[in-house]
Write an enzyme that holds these catalytic residues in place. Structure first.
Site, short mmCIF file in Angstrom:
data_model
loop_
_atom_site.label_atom_id
_atom_site.label_comp_id
_atom_site.label_asym_id
_atom_site.label_seq_id
_atom_site.Cartn_x
_atom_site.Cartn_y
_atom_site.Cartn_z
N ASP A 1 0.85 -1.19 0.00
CA ASP A 1 0.00 0.00 0.00
C ASP A 1 0.88 1.24 0.00
O ASP A 1 1.65 1.47 0.93
CB ASP A 1 -0.92 0.01 1.23
N LEU A 2 0.77 2.05 -1.03
CA LEU A 2 1.67 3.18 -1.23
C LEU A 2 1.64 4.15 -0.06
O LEU A 2 0.58 4.64 0.33
CB LEU A 2 1.28 3.91 -2.53
N ASP A 3 2.83 4.41 0.50
CA ASP A 3 3.02 5.38 1.58
C ASP A 3 2.12 5.12 2.79
O ASP A 3 1.72 6.04 3.49
CB ASP A 3 2.78 6.82 1.07
N ALA A 4 1.81 3.83 3.02
CA ALA A 4 0.91 3.49 4.13
C ALA A 4 1.51 2.43 5.04
O ALA A 4 0.80 1.80 5.82
CB ALA A 4 -0.43 3.01 3.58
#
Length: 284
Positions: free
Chosen positions: A226-229
């Protein structure tokens, strides 16, 4: 600390007597505990701890510590890992065009603010090759686009194996690392400004300036699908004044990114970060 140490990072379902059980494992084998910290997440029902002890005088050879401790950990349903202080990690720094985090990491490594080697820099641009040459670090330019991403990531993975890399630091690497790559090499730390998700995409500082923000931040986290999570390791903020122009916001943001990334990398290298779920405990 010149004497080598071992560190256990443990998470397990909470129950009575865990501190005594883990400490007794070390004591009964002649170990001297020098640092111990713990946290209980009552919502998750988890006990989390970091225990560090001196290896001098410890009765178990290193190769026997893990199987011996596993005999205790397995009935408790514990997840755990063991690290040794005299094992020097090898870092690959990934960059694009911005150099502020790269220079900062190299300087701190050369100043021995953290113990690690930086044998490799990977970039999707060739701009920073001169920096690698300046510090005698191998540089690999791997251009990536939507058509060759899978092929190029295979090449990146091979380089990580070739250089025996333990940790990848995305020091303003402006490409999305695929979920498949992360599944094969999960030890990745990323840094970005903390405007997300308010000002995603290009020119976030310009849009933040136009919005009149009063505070900006930076976040360092482990990369996940999950991008930047991913699990957050370190964050910080700085105030913004009405007198600040866009260039001031950019300068303050870069300063903050340097500091936050350095703190996150140092905590990771000192075996102070325990990940559980999508959260972390960072032991001081």
């Amino acid at each position: 600390m010149t004497s080598p140490t071992a560190t256990l990072l443990i998470s397990c379902p909470d129950r009575r007597g865990l501190v005594a059980k883990f400490a007794n494992f070390i004591y009964s084998n002649g170990g001297n505990i020098i640092h111990a910290d713990q946290h209980t997440d009552f919502a998750a029902g988890l006990f989390l701890t970091r225990i560090e002890w001196q290896l001098d005088g410890f009765n178990l050879p290193r190769e026997f510590i893990a199987p011996a401790f596993n005999a205790i950990a397995q009935p408790l349903g514990a997840k755990w890992e063991i690290r040794f202080s005299d094992t020097v990690p090898r870092i690959a720094v990934w960059v694009s065009r911005q150099d502020h985090c790269l220079f900062d990491l190299i300087w701190r490594q050369r100043a021995k603010e953290f113990i690690a080697e930086i044998p490799l820099i990977i970039s999707n641009h060739s701009n920073l090759k001169v920096v690698a040459e300046q510090f005698n670090i191998d540089f690999q330019h791997i251009a990536i686009n939507k058509d060759n991403k899978s092929e190029q990531e295979t090449q990146q993975l091979e380089l990580l194996r070739q250089y025996k890399i333990d940790l990848v630091v995305l020091a303003k690497y402006m490409q999305i690392v695929s979920a498949d790559f992360i599944s094969q090499f999960p030890q990745i730390i990323n840094i970005h400004h903390s405007f997300l998700p308010a000002f995603i995409g290009a020119n976030p500082y310009h849009r933040a300036f136009e919005r009149g923000v009063k505070i900006i931040g930076a976040t360092a986290h482990y990369a996940t699908a999950d991008l930047d999570a991913g699990p957050i390791i370190e964050q910080d903020v700085v105030r913004v004044s009405h007198r600040d122009e866009v260039d001031d916001l950019v300068r303050k943001g870069k300063d903050l990114e340097r500091i936050v990334l350095a703190r996150a990398v140092r905590s990771h290298l000192q075996n102070r970060v325990l990940v559980y779920g999508n959260r972390t405990v960072v032991f001081e």
